[in-house]
Design a protein around this motif. Structure first.
Motif, PDB file in Angstrom:
ATOM      1  N   ALA A   1       0.814  -1.219   0.000  1.00 31.73           N
ATOM      2  CA  ALA A   1       0.000   0.000   0.000  1.00 31.73           C
ATOM      3  C   ALA A   1       0.847   1.269   0.000  1.00 31.73           C
ATOM      4  O   ALA A   1       0.370   2.342  -0.341  1.00 31.73           O
TER       5      ALA A   1
ATOM      6  N   PHE B   1     -12.145  -5.280   0.953  1.00 33.01           N
ATOM      7  CA  PHE B   1     -11.825  -3.899   0.586  1.00 33.01           C
ATOM      8  C   PHE B   1     -13.092  -3.057   0.539  1.00 33.01           C
ATOM      9  O   PHE B   1     -14.085  -3.457  -0.065  1.00 33.01           O
TER      10      PHE B   1
ATOM     11  N   GLY C   1      -2.207   5.544   0.924  1.00 26.84           N
ATOM     12  CA  GLY C   1      -2.615   4.434   0.066  1.00 26.84           C
ATOM     13  C   GLY C   1      -3.167   4.829  -1.290  1.00 26.84           C
ATOM     14  O   GLY C   1      -4.015   4.145  -1.858  1.00 26.84           O
TER      15      GLY C   1
ATOM     16  N   LEU D   1      -4.100  -5.460  -1.429  1.00 32.76           N
ATOM     17  CA  LEU D   1      -3.303  -4.332  -0.975  1.00 32.76           C
ATOM     18  C   LEU D   1      -2.795  -4.631   0.433  1.00 32.76           C
ATOM     19  O   LEU D   1      -3.587  -4.828   1.355  1.00 32.76           O
ATOM     20  N   THR D   2      -1.472  -4.700   0.599  1.00 29.25           N
ATOM     21  CA  THR D   2      -0.933  -5.108   1.893  1.00 29.25           C
ATOM     22  C   THR D   2      -0.390  -3.927   2.700  1.00 29.25           C
ATOM     23  O   THR D   2      -0.211  -2.845   2.176  1.00 29.25           O
TER      24      THR D   2
ATOM     25  N   VAL E   1      -7.572  -6.385   1.703  1.00 27.87           N
ATOM     26  CA  VAL E   1      -6.500  -5.547   2.224  1.00 27.87           C
ATOM     27  C   VAL E   1      -5.853  -6.230   3.430  1.00 27.87           C
ATOM     28  O   VAL E   1      -6.537  -6.838   4.248  1.00 27.87           O
TER      29      VAL E   1
ATOM     30  N   ALA F   1      -3.746   2.481  -4.378  1.00 31.91           N
ATOM     31  CA  ALA F   1      -4.988   1.755  -4.639  1.00 31.91           C
ATOM     32  C   ALA F   1      -5.705   2.351  -5.840  1.00 31.91           C
ATOM     33  O   ALA F   1      -6.157   1.635  -6.735  1.00 31.91           O
TER      34      ALA F   1
ATOM     35  N   ILE G   1      -9.972  -4.437  -6.348  1.00 35.43           N
ATOM     36  CA  ILE G   1      -9.135  -4.674  -5.180  1.00 35.43           C
ATOM     37  C   ILE G   1      -9.981  -5.536  -4.259  1.00 35.43           C
ATOM     38  O   ILE G   1     -11.057  -5.117  -3.827  1.00 35.43           O
TER      39      ILE G   1
ATOM     40  N   MET H   1     -11.659   3.624   1.640  1.00 38.63           N
ATOM     41  CA  MET H   1     -10.393   3.911   0.986  1.00 38.63           C
ATOM     42  C   MET H   1     -10.389   5.341   0.453  1.00 38.63           C
ATOM     43  O   MET H   1      -9.395   6.048   0.565  1.00 38.63           O
TER      44      MET H   1
ATOM     45  N   LEU I   1      -1.687  -2.125   4.910  1.00 36.33           N
ATOM     46  CA  LEU I   1      -2.566  -0.980   5.035  1.00 36.33           C
ATOM     47  C   LEU I   1      -2.773  -0.590   6.499  1.00 36.33           C
ATOM     48  O   LEU I   1      -3.417   0.404   6.797  1.00 36.33           O
TER      49      LEU I   1
END
Lengths: 449, 334
Positions: A224, A286, A257, A248-249, A274, A260, A271, A291, A251
C-alpha cells in the motif's frame, strides 16, 4: 511534515471565497488545485490525478458546486463520490473452478507480502468458506521462503506442498496441483517468488505456471505504500498475466494508500482484500468508500464502528447495561470493559480513525500508553472478590496490600478508585437522563461517547 | 560553470565499474526524466503557471517528496522573477543546478561513508518496515566486508517473521560467516546481547544486526527497537556505530514518515535504498536528505551478491540528470 487532509487543504481557498456569495470558475480552479495536491500527496499517480481532476472539474463547474452555498463541502462531496465510484464496488468473493481444485496464483514484486497473504487467504478460505486449501511453495529463489510458508502452514495447521529449491517453480506448481487432487483439497494457492515487472525471464516463468495450471484467480499483491511506480507495476503484471484481482498489503501502516487508486484505474481490476496486520487473520474485504476517505485524509469512522461491533460482545453489552442501570457495576465489570476496548486494537490507531482527530490539538502527539491499561488490570486483579464488589471497604491497609500485590504505588491505587467512583456517578446520571428521555440503542459505553 | 565541471572531471577521472553500474541501473530513470524535461522546455516557450505545473508533475513522478517539490518550485519561481527569465530554455540550467543543490546541501562526502572502527568491533544495526530487503542487504554487505578481509558476524534479530532466521542463516552459509541466533519468538534484545558478547569474544571486526520489519506507526514495536539498540549501546559503548534504514525505492511519500519516525527511535545514520533496479526512482531520498539530513549510504541494484553499491551523491545525481548537466556544460562552453 504532517499530511493535511483535503478538508484542511480546501480551508484556505474557501476562506477567500467566503463573503463573495457564489463562486466563479476561477475559484473552482483554485479548489481543484488543492484537490490535485491532496491526491498527489497521497501517492496517487499523477496521470490518474490529471484525468480525475478533469472529471471532477466538469461536475464542479457545472451546477452542483457553483450554485451551492457551501462550495467547499460540495467539492469534497463530489470528489469523494467520484473517488468511491472509481474504486469500484466491494468484491471480496473468490472464484470457484467448475472442477476442483481451484487454483489461485499469488504474484507481485519482492517484499510485497505474497507469502504472508497466501497464508491469510488460505486461513480465510477454510474459516469463512469452509474450504480445504493447499499451499504450494514455488518461491525457490529467496533463501528460506519455502521454510517461511511451511512455518505459516504449521501455525495455521494447513498443508504445505514443497519440493525444495532445486526444482523449477513450474514443476512444483504442476506437482502441487496433482497432490491437491489426490488429497481432495479444493483450493491450491501457489506462492510465487517476488520479481521485478521488467524481468522478462521471470515474467515468462509466471506465464508458464499460468498456462499449465489455468488458475481461476491471479492475485497481484501490492504494498500500500507504493509510490508513483504502482502504475507501471500493475500495468506490466496485468499485461503479462491478466490478473483477476488485487490485494493491498500493509494498510495498517499510516500511508494514505493512493496506490490503490492508481492500480485500480490502470488495470480496472477489483481490489479484493487488504492486509491489516501481521496476524494470520488480518485480511479484510476492501471497502471503496473507506479507501476514498483515507486517501483524502478524512478519517475512517466506519471502520471504527465496525471494530466496535465485531469486538464488543452484544450479550455482554446488554448485561452490562442492566448493571449500569441498577448501579451494580463492579470493578470486575470495569476490568471486563477494559478488556473489550483492548480487543479493538491499539488505542492510538482507534483514535486515528476518528475523522479530524489528527487535527485536534494535542491528539496528533498523543500516544496512548497501553501499559497504563496493564497497570489498571494488575491493580484490580490484586483485589479480593469483596473489594472488587464493594470498593468502599478498601481501607488504608488494604490499599497498601493491593499496591504491593500489583507492583504499583498506593497513589495509583487511589487514583484508580477515585476514577472508578467518578465513572459510576457519571453513568448513573447518564442512565437516569436516558431513561427519562427517548428510547435508547443497544450499546452505550462511556468510551463510546 | 565550475560546479558542473567539477562533477564532470570527477567522473571522467574515476570511471570505474561502479559508476557504470549506477548509469546502468538508472538509465531508465534518466532517459525518462530528461526526455520529459526537454519535451517540457520545447513545448512551453514561456515560463508560466502551466509550465511549473508540468514540471511539478515530472518531479512527482520520480516520487520526489511533496514539500521538497513545493519548495523547489517556489525557489524557481523566485529565481525566474529575479533574473527576469521568460524563455523556458534559460530556466533549464537553473532547474538542474537547484536539483543538485537539494541533494548535496552543504555536506561533504564524508557523510556518505560508513563509520568503521579501526581494530575494534563495529556494530551495524539494520532497521526498516516489512519487506524492504533488510536481510538481503545484510547478506550482500557481509559479502563485501568479507571480501575486504574483515571478520564478520551476523545477528538474527528478526525472531518474529516465519523463516527470517533461516533466511539469514542461508546468507551466512553463502558468505561464510557466523550467525548468532535464538529461536523464533525469542526476545530480540537477548539475541543482540549474545551477539555483541560473542563478537567481542571472537574478536570480530564487524557485527551486522538484523531486526524484524515493523511499520513505523506500531508504537510497541518501535519501543522494542529502542530497547534492542539500548542493549547494544550498553554492551559496547559507542555502538552501534551505524544504524541503517533500509528503504524500498518503490515507496512513495510514506518513506519520509518512515525515515522520520525510525530516526526518532534509533537515530538512523544512513539509508540503504533497495530495489533501485526496477522502474521506481526513489526520488524521496531527496526529501529525506533535505528535511531530515539522513544521507543515502548504499543502493541495491539487483539480486546478486555484489549488487550493493556504495552511494555517491554526485554520481547518483549525475545518473539522474546526466544529459541536463551535459547540455548545460556545452552551452556554457560556447
Amino acid at each position: 511534515m504532517a499530511f493535511e487532509g483535503l478538508a484542511d487543504r480546501l480551508q484556505g481557498s474557501i476562506q477567500k471565497i467566503r463573503g463573495k456569495g457564489k463562486v466563479n470558475e476561477a475559484d473552482v480552479k483554485e479548489m481543484m488545485r488543492e484537490v490535485r495536491l491532496a491526491l498527489l500527496e497521497a501517492d496517487v499517480n499523477f496521470k490518474v490525478v490529471k484525468t480525475f481532476i478533469k472529471k471532477v472539474s466538469e461536475r464542479a463547474v457545472g451546477q452542483e458546486v457553483m450554485q451551492s452555498l457551501t462550495p467547499g463541502q460540495q467539492v469534497i462531496k463530489v470528489v469523494k463520490e467520484e473517488l468511491t465510484e472509481l474504486m469500484g464496488g466491494e468484491q471480496s468473493q473468490i472464484a470457484v473452478a467448475k472442477k476442483p481444485p481451484t487454483v489461485i496464483m499469488m504474484v507481485g514484486l519482492q517484499g510485497a507480502g505474497k507469502t504472508t497473504t497466501a497464508g491469510k487467504l488460505a486461513s480465510l478460505l477454510r474459516k469463512k468458506h469452509n474450504r480445504k486449501p493447499l499451499l504450494v511453495a514455488a518461491d525457490i529463489y529467496r533463501p528460506a521462503a519455502i521454510k517461511q510458508l511451511e512455518t505459516i502452514g504449521k501455525q495455521l495447521d494447513l498443508p504445505v506442498f514443497s519440493m525444495g529449491d532445486q526444482v523449477s517453480p513450474v514443476e512444483i506448481a504442476k506437482a502441487g496441483i496433482a497432490k491437491a487432487k489426490e488429497d481432495h483439497q479444493d483450493y491450491v494457492l501457489i506462492d510465487t517468488a517476488g520479481r521485478l515487472h521488467i524481468d522478462e525471464t521471470l515474467m515468462d516463468e509466471l506465464k508458464q505456471i499460468k498456462d499449465l495450471s489455468s488458475p481461476e484467480e491471479i492475485f497481484l499483491v501490492v504494498d500500500a505504500m507504493t509510490g508513483q511506480d504502482a502504475v507501471n507495476v500493475a500495468q506490466n503484471f496485468d499485461d503479462a498475466l491478466g490478473v483477476t484481482g488485487v490485494v493491498l498489503t500493509k494498510l495498517d501502516g499510516d500511508t494514505r494508500g493512493g496506490a490503490a487508486l492508481s492500480i485500480r484505474s490502470v488495470t480496472q481490476k477489483p481490489i479484493k482484500f487488504v492486509g491489516m496486520g501481521e496476524k494470520m487473520d488480518a485480511l479484510e474485504a476492501f471497502h471503496p468508500e473507506r479507501m476514498a476517505s483515507r486517501i483524502l485524509g478524512m478519517g475512517d469512522m466506519l471502520s471504527l464502528i465496525e471494530k466496535a461491533q465485531t469486538n464488543v460482545d452484544e450479550e455482554k453489552a446488554k448485561e452490562m447495561e442492566k448493571k449500569l442501570r441498577t448501579a451494580s457495576f463492579t470493578l470486575d465489570d470495569f476490568l471486563e470493559q477494559l478488556g473489550q476496548v483492548k480487543q479493538m486494537g491499539p488505542l492510538d490507531e482507534l483514535i486515528k480513525m476518528i475523522p479530524g482527530a489528527n487535527k485536534m490539538k494535542g491528539i496528533d502527539n498523543l500516544q496512548v500508553d497501553e501499559k497504563q491499561l496493564g497497570h489498571v488490570e494488575a491493580i484490580i486483579k490484586s483485589m479480593t472478590m469483596k473489594e472488587k464488589e464493594q470498593p468502599e471497604v478498601i481501607n488504608a491497609s488494604r490499599r497498601k496490600r493491593i499496591a504491593k500485590g500489583s507492583g504499583r504505588t498506593i497513589q495509583e491505587v487511589n487514583r484508580l478508585l477515585k476514577q472508578f467512583e467518578d465513572m459510576k456517578k457519571m453513568m448513573k446520571q447518564m442512565t437516569n437522563s436516558q431513561q427519562k428521555g427517548k428510547k435508547r440503542g443497544g450499546l452505550n459505553f462511556p468510551f463510546m461517547q | 560553470m565550475s560546479f558542473f565541471k567539477k562533477i564532470k572531471d570527477k567522473l571522467t577521472h574515476s570511471q570505474d565499474t561502479m559508476s557504470d553500474k549506477f548509469r546502468e541501473g538508472l538509465t531508465k530513470t534518466r532517459d525518462n526524466f530528461t526526455t520529459k524535461m526537454n519535451d517540457l522546455v520545447a513545448r512551453y516557450r514561456t515560463v508560466d503557471e502551466d509550465f511549473f505545473e508540468e514540471l511539478e508533475e515530472i518531479l512527482f513522478e520520480a516520487d520526489v517528496g511533496f514539500e521538497t517539490i513545493v519548495k523547489l518550485i517556489d525557489e524557481l519561481k523566485m529565481e525566474v522573477r529575479r533574473q527576469n527569465i521568460k524563455d523556458t530554455k534559460d530556466i533549464r540550467g537553473v532547474i538542474s543546478k537547484k536539483l543538485v543543490e537539494i541533494y548535496q546541501g552543504d555536506d561533504d562526502e564524508e557523510n556518505a561513508l560508513l563509520q568503521l572502527q579501526e581494530d575494534e568491533l563495529t556494530v551495524i544495526l539494520f532497521v526498516g518496515v516489512n519487506g524492504v530487503g533488510k536481510t538481503t542487504t545484510i547478506g550482500k554487505l557481509a559479502h563485501q566486508f568479507k571480501e575486504d578481509g574483515k571478520k564478520v558476524m551476523l545477528a538474527a534479530g528478526d525472531t518474529f517473521r516465519a523463516g527470517a532466521i533461516e533466511q539469514l542463516e542461508v546468507w551466512g552459509q553463502r558468505v561464510g560467516v557466523d550467525v548468532i541466533k535464538h529461536g523464533e519468538g525469542a526476545d530480540p534484545a537477548a539475541v543482540m546481547y549474545d551477539a555483541v558478547q560473542s563478537a567481542k569474544a571472537k574478536k570480530a571486526d564487524i557485527l551486522i544486526c538484523d531486526t524484524a520489519g515493523r511499520l513505523q506507526n506500531k508504537v510497541n514495536l518501535m519501543k522494542e527497537l529502542e530497547k534492542v539498540k539500548k542493549v547494544i549501546e550498553r554492551e559496547l559503548p559507542g555502538a552501534p556505530q551505524e544504524v541503517l534504514l533500509a528503504l524500498d525505492a518503490t515507496t512513495g511519500q510514506n518513506a519520509l514518515t518512515q525515515a522520520k519516525i525510525f530516526k526518532e527511535a534509533t537515530n538512523v545514520t544512513g539509508i540503504v535504498l533497495t530495489k533501485l533496479d526496477g522502474t521506481a526512482k526513489g526520488g524521496i531520498v531527496l526529501a529525506i536528505k533535505q528535511e531530515l539530513g539522513i544521507p543515502v549510504k548504499f543502493v541495491g541494484l539487483g539480486e546478486k551478491m555484489d549488487d550493493l553499491q556504495p552511494f555517491d551523491a554526485e554520481k547518483y545525481v549525475y545518473g539522474l540528470f546526466a544529459d541536463l548537466i551535459e547540455d548545460e556544460k556545452a552551452e556554457s562552453d560556447e
